[in-house]
Design an enzyme around this catalytic site. Structure first.
Site, short mmCIF file in Angstrom:
data_model
loop_
_atom_site.label_atom_id
_atom_site.label_comp_id
_atom_site.label_asym_id
_atom_site.label_seq_id
_atom_site.Cartn_x
_atom_site.Cartn_y
_atom_site.Cartn_z
N ASN A 186 -22.99 48.33 3.49
CA ASN A 186 -23.81 47.13 4.43
C ASN A 186 -24.40 47.46 5.33
O ASN A 186 -24.01 47.73 6.90
CB ASN A 186 -22.49 46.02 5.04
N LYS A 233 -26.23 45.70 7.56
CA LYS A 233 -25.50 45.10 8.63
C LYS A 233 -27.68 44.89 8.61
O LYS A 233 -28.67 44.81 8.16
CB LYS A 233 -25.26 45.30 9.93
N HIS A 279 -18.29 37.95 6.89
CA HIS A 279 -18.54 38.82 7.70
C HIS A 279 -17.60 38.71 9.24
O HIS A 279 -17.91 37.47 9.41
CB HIS A 279 -19.52 39.53 7.51
N GLU A 293 -18.33 39.21 11.68
CA GLU A 293 -19.63 39.00 12.44
C GLU A 293 -20.36 37.64 12.34
O GLU A 293 -20.90 37.34 13.48
CB GLU A 293 -20.53 40.72 12.44
N GLU A 318 -10.94 43.15 5.81
CA GLU A 318 -11.61 44.12 7.15
C GLU A 318 -11.01 43.39 8.33
O GLU A 318 -11.09 42.40 8.76
CB GLU A 318 -13.07 43.91 7.30
N GLY A 356 -16.59 49.09 13.36
CA GLY A 356 -16.78 50.15 14.54
C GLY A 356 -16.33 51.00 15.47
O GLY A 356 -17.47 51.12 16.31
N SER A 373 -14.85 51.44 9.66
CA SER A 373 -14.97 52.42 10.13
C SER A 373 -14.28 53.51 8.60
O SER A 373 -13.43 54.16 9.32
CB SER A 373 -13.91 53.32 11.60
P1 13P Z 1 -18.48 50.00 10.45
O1 13P Z 1 -18.24 50.65 8.45
O2 13P Z 1 -19.24 50.35 11.05
O3 13P Z 1 -17.01 49.83 10.92
O4 13P Z 1 -18.70 48.74 9.86
C1 13P Z 1 -17.96 48.21 8.56
C2 13P Z 1 -18.20 46.47 7.96
O5 13P Z 1 -18.17 46.04 8.72
C3 13P Z 1 -18.60 46.72 6.98
O6 13P Z 1 -18.72 45.89 6.48
#
Ligand code: 13P
Length: 256
Positions: A9, A11, A96, A98, A168, A174, A213
């Protein structure tokens, strides 16, 4: 042995130079690395069609990071599942954290999207997970159940057949912090059992991904766990060297 799945992903990252460079690198990577893994790339949607055409390995698939649930109409700025299908993506990431946080997407809206994705023969990758506070209060299972139940309500008893669920934990995204592989496995087992118990058809198949992460340092331990079918990688998928290390660790791991 089922192939482990790696979803990248990106983003809101990447530009044309980055995309071209990534394609060059993936096209010149030893084919052997890809044999034991299923890779799904999720760059910003604007790059999917170009990557779909330029990446030589046709077993690498694509996921959109978002979708609208309408098929068409006066919905400025939105993209329909049909369009996603047409440009070469087979999967859609939804729910997600976010998008839940920054775009105020709730379980009801997410379930509508889930329905529309399936109706258009795309495969949903539903993200679920708890916040740090919820975890501390011991509410993880409750939060996951709420996120899952709305899908059952909107899409019916066998909604999860041929889908992906990505666990997640929000506090792990992150942050460099992970849940321990053993605990992830326990939560995955809980998700699997819960869905199986609510589904009428006991032969339904779905995949369970872990995200938060994931890196070249921890992926080998995560991937060994029984209920984890694969990983959803964010920032570590943006550096091809690291991404390749992740792929190698999965692909060349010792088979049990
Ligand atoms: P990170 O691997 O940067 O923590 O992000 C995970 C994520 O949100 C994947 O959708």
């Amino acid at each position: 042995m089922n192939k482990k799945i790696v979803i990248a992903n990106w983003k809101l990252n990447g530009d044309q130079t980055f995309v071209k460079d990534f394609i060059k690198k993936i096209n010149s990577t030893q084919k052997k690395i890809f044999e034991n893994i299923q890779i799904i790339l999720s760059p910003p949607i604007i790059y999917i069609n170009y990557m779909f055409k330029k990446i030589n390995n046709k077993k690498i698939f694509f996921a959109s990071q978002n979708v609208d649930y309408h098929d068409k109409g006066a919905f400025t700025g939105e993209i329909s599942p049909y369009m996603i299908n047409e440009i070469g993506a087979k999967y859609v990431i939804l729910g997600h954290s976010e998008r839940r946080k920054n775009h105020f997407e709730n379980n009801t809206l997410i379930a509508k999207k889930f329905f529309s994705i399936k109706k258009n023969n795309l495969i949903p990758i539903l993200c679920i997970g708890e916040t740090k506070k919820e975890k501390e209060k011991g509410l993880t299972k409750e939060v996951l159940i709420n996120q899952i139940n709305q899908i059952f309500l909107t899409c019916g008893n066998d909604a999860f057949n041929k889908t992906f669920i990505a666990y997640e934990p929000i506090w792990a995204i992150g942050t460099g912090k992970n849940e321990s592989p053993n605990n992830i496995n326990k939560i995955m087992k809980f998700i699997k059992n819960y869905i199986m118990q609510k589904s009428l058809n006991k032969n339904i198949k779905f995949k369970l991904q872990y995200g938060g992460s994931v890196s070249d340092n921890n992926v080998h331990k995560i991937i060994e766990e029984k209920y984890i079918d694969g990983v959803l990688v964010g920032s570590a998928s943006l550096n091809y060297k690291i991404f390749l290390k992740i792929l190698k660790k999965i692909s060349f791991r010792e088979k049990k």
